[in-house]
Design a protein around this motif. Structure first.
Motif, PDB file in Angstrom:
ATOM      1  N   SER A  12       0.806  -1.268  -0.064  1.00 56.55           N
ATOM      2  CA  SER A  12       0.077   0.115  -0.065  1.00 56.55           C
ATOM      3  C   SER A  12       1.096   1.092  -0.154  1.00 56.55           C
ATOM      4  O   SER A  12       1.853   0.986   0.441  1.00 56.55           O
ATOM      5  N   SER A  14       0.168   5.326   1.069  1.00 59.06           N
ATOM      6  CA  SER A  14      -0.752   6.510   1.726  1.00 59.06           C
ATOM      7  C   SER A  14      -0.292   7.575   1.381  1.00 59.06           C
ATOM      8  O   SER A  14      -1.176   8.587   1.616  1.00 59.06           O
ATOM      9  N   ASN A  15       0.852   7.905   1.190  1.00 60.21           N
ATOM     10  CA  ASN A  15       1.451   9.189   0.765  1.00 60.21           C
ATOM     11  C   ASN A  15       2.258   9.248  -0.763  1.00 60.21           C
ATOM     12  O   ASN A  15       3.528   9.089  -0.344  1.00 60.21           O
ATOM     13  N   GLU A  87       3.888   0.511   2.620  1.00 56.03           N
ATOM     14  CA  GLU A  87       4.180  -0.422   3.284  1.00 56.03           C
ATOM     15  C   GLU A  87       4.471  -1.363   2.437  1.00 56.03           C
ATOM     16  O   GLU A  87       3.983  -1.746   1.150  1.00 56.03           O
TER      17      GLU A  87
END
Length: 96
Positions: A12, A14-15, A87
């Motif tokens: 993943s 996220s930013n 991640e």
């Protein structure tokens, strides 16, 4: 001598801005260590238990070169930019 390969699976992100900052530092550090990007992107097709995750494959002249590059100060500085932004599952393998 067998080649070394980094294989990274991005579970993943996220930013995206942090990922871009990481890439600005990581690419030069990897190339300075002799790394050659072989594949970067999402799978064209997945089978069995395959996941649709961004994958990066980088070839080095040896496993030791891959490890040395990962542990280098330049790459470690890049990793700090990625902290908490993605991640990942990164593996270093010996190839032929």
């Amino acid at each position: 001598m067998p080649k070394g390969y980094w294989i990274t699976f991005y579970r993943s992100v996220s930013n995206l801005a942090a990922l871009a900052e990481y890439a600005k530092l990581a690419s030069p550090a990897i190339q300075a260590g002799g790394g050659r990007f072989i594949v970067r992107g999402t799978p064209a097709k997945t089978y069995e238990a395959g996941l649709d995750q961004r994958t990066v494959v980088i070839e080095f002249d040896s496993v030791q070169a891959a490890v040395t590059t990962y542990e280098s100060s330049g790459y470690q500085a890049a990793l700090k930019k990625l902290d908490g932004a993605a991640e990942r599952d990164l593996r270093i393998l010996e190839g032929s």
